[in-house]
Scaffold this active site. Structure first.
Site, PDB file in Angstrom:
ATOM      1  CE1 TYR A   1      -3.703   2.485   0.672  1.00  0.00           C
ATOM      2  CE2 TYR A   1      -2.462   3.178   2.612  1.00  0.00           C
ATOM      3  CZ  TYR A   1      -3.504   3.373   1.717  1.00  0.00           C
ATOM      4  OH  TYR A   1      -4.341   4.461   1.876  1.00  0.00           O
TER       5      TYR A   1
ATOM      6  CG  ASP B   1       5.528   3.471   1.442  1.00  0.00           C
ATOM      7  OD1 ASP B   1       5.664   3.877   2.626  1.00  0.00           O
ATOM      8  OD2 ASP B   1       4.468   3.572   0.813  1.00  0.00           O
TER       9      ASP B   1
ATOM     10  CE  LYS C   1       0.728   4.676   8.444  1.00  0.00           C
ATOM     11  NZ  LYS C   1      -0.657   4.564   8.728  1.00  0.00           N
TER      12      LYS C   1
END
Ligand code: PLP
Length: 434
Positions: free
Chosen positions: A145, A245, A273
């Site tokens: 993702y 990522d 995050k």
């Protein structure tokens, strides 16, 4: 063991649905069992909802809250900065210090640019890759993702019947309304099979290979030995930009993220995050020669809220603490105990399951006898049973994600781990045949 109920949350979500579609502001908060929750406050490793429940939190807002919900140093830094200015539309010393810390901690980071979400950071990394290589194609992996944008939301959660051949997965759109033309330059491969990447890159027309260096979103899967090295070598040989990522793994699995832990350095990496413990900060970091192209004009990267001063104060405070020796070791030891305890509880109950990944972000999959290697393996797990388990855990005061991931913070101490394991032991009874 007392049971939590969630009637008030259920009622408020129903009422809020008249003004907010579904009562939630993100797709991923919708449709969870038994209901999306409404919270009053949070402290340390725990959330407190409007039904009066105290819930030990392993969502951690899907990753960011690595220092727990009330880190005194981050809160103090944020409060101080809020009184000095919120958003300047210009630079600040806090931004420069945050950048310095990122460059000090992350192996690939010779330069860094800040953004406001992981999805945006991935878009910038891809745009930069296309600009510097003059190529259009992007290679991504099944089950990985990279945000919710049209250009990357492909083959993230492909249903079994749409998979296509293993070596040439179909490109499956993740959303209705997604622009089909945005996927024309996206090619999908299975992860953890180096020879397929090496072979594909030989054509010399791929701008970037983008991957989660540890597959966290669809299962806690580590790269096979030599896999990252082989992809790294193939990218170098063919002039392809390798993007890690690290939106989940960055500052979570170690101060240098997955690249620091696994010893393979990408050309560019994206972060979000855990970088700012709950504030809207993301970053693209990487090689100076690539990143400096952003200073030359021509490659546009915007964002009104980028490097917002209060968020930068949170970033500096978070990174300083994460850079303190011993922080990750303590989390690792407690997380390992939790993983082992869960594994043993499942074994004692006679339930086939795997507990995989790293202590700061691990994955529990029911019905699997062997750890998965890539996305398709994870489709064999028993998701319905897992939702029964997370629902039972929630009723026993433990909030874990329905998709199998468990996030840990520095505030999950031994007492919290003990409480979690006691709840787990009790909750697995829902999985046993009547
Ligand atoms: N990349 C990965 C690996 C992610 O897990 C996420 C979000 O969960 C994103 C990118 C997108 O980040 P954001 O939700 O901040 O846009």
């Amino acid at each position: 063991m007392t049971r939590c109920s969630f009637d008030r949350s259920r009622q408020r979500i129903a009422e809020a649905s008249r003004i907010i579609p579904g009562g939630v502001s993100s797709h991923f908060r919708h449709g969870v069992s038994p209901t999306p929750l409404v919270f009053e406050r949070a402290e340390g490793a725990c959330l407190f909802d409007i039904d009066g429940n105290r819930l030990i939190d392993y969502y951690l807002a899907l990753g960011p809250m690595i220092l727990g919900h009330t880190p005194a140093d981050v809160i103090a830094a944020v409060q101080e900065q809020a009184g000095r200015g919120i958003l300047f539309g210009g630079q600040s010393e806090l931004e420069f210090e945050a950048a310095r810390l990122v460059c000090e901690m992350v192996p690939c980071a010779e330069r860094v640019r800040f953004a406001s979400s992981g999805s945006e950071a991935d878009q910038l990394a891809l745009r930069l890759s296309r600009a510097v290589t003059g190529r259009s194609k992007v290679l991504k992996f099944e089950g990985h993702y990279h945000g919710w944008m049209d250009s990357v939301l492909w083959s993230v959660a492909t249903p079994s019947e749409q998979l296509g051949p293993e070596a040439r997965p179909s490109r499956f759109a993740g959303s209705l309304g997604q622009d089909a033309s945005a996927g024309e330059n996206v090619e999908v491969l299975p992860w953890n099979q180096a020879e397929l990447v090496v072979e594909r890159l030989k054509r010399g027309d791929v701008a970037a290979v983008i991957m989660e260096p540890i597959m966290c979103n669809s299962g806690g899967i580590l790269p096979e030995p030599g896999y990252l090295e082989a992809v790294r070598a193939a990218c170098t040989e063919t002039g392809t930009v390798l993007i890690f990522d690290e939106v989940v793994t960055g500052f979570r699995v170690g101060p240098g993220g997955a690249q620091g832990r696994l010893g393979v350095t990408p050309d560019l990496a994206t972060f979000a995050k855990a970088i700012a413990n709950g504030f809207s900060v993301a970053a693209v970091a990487g090689r100076a020669d690539l990143m400096d192209r952003l200073a030359g004009g021509g490659i546009l990267h915007g964002g009104t809220y980028n490097a917002q001063a209060v968020a930068m104060a949170a970033t500096v405070a978070t990174l300083r603490r994460l850079g303190t020796p011993g922080t990750y070791e303590a989390m690792e030891a407690r997380g390992r105990r939790l993983m082992d305890g869960i594994d043993q509880a499942l074994k004692r109950a006679g339930i086939t399951a795997t507990v995989t990944g790293l202590p700061q972000i691990f994955h529990v999959a029911l019905g699997m006898a062997e750890p998965g290697r890539h996305y398709r393996d994870m489709l064999t797990s028993d998701r319905q049973a897992y939702v029964r388990l997370t629902t039972a855990l929630l009723e026993r005061g433990v909030r874990a994600l329905e998709r199998g991931a468990w996030f840990l913070s520095t505030e999950h101490d031994d007492a919290i781990v003990d409480q979690t394991l006691a709840a787990f032991e009790d909750a697995v009874s829902v999985l046993k045949p009547a």
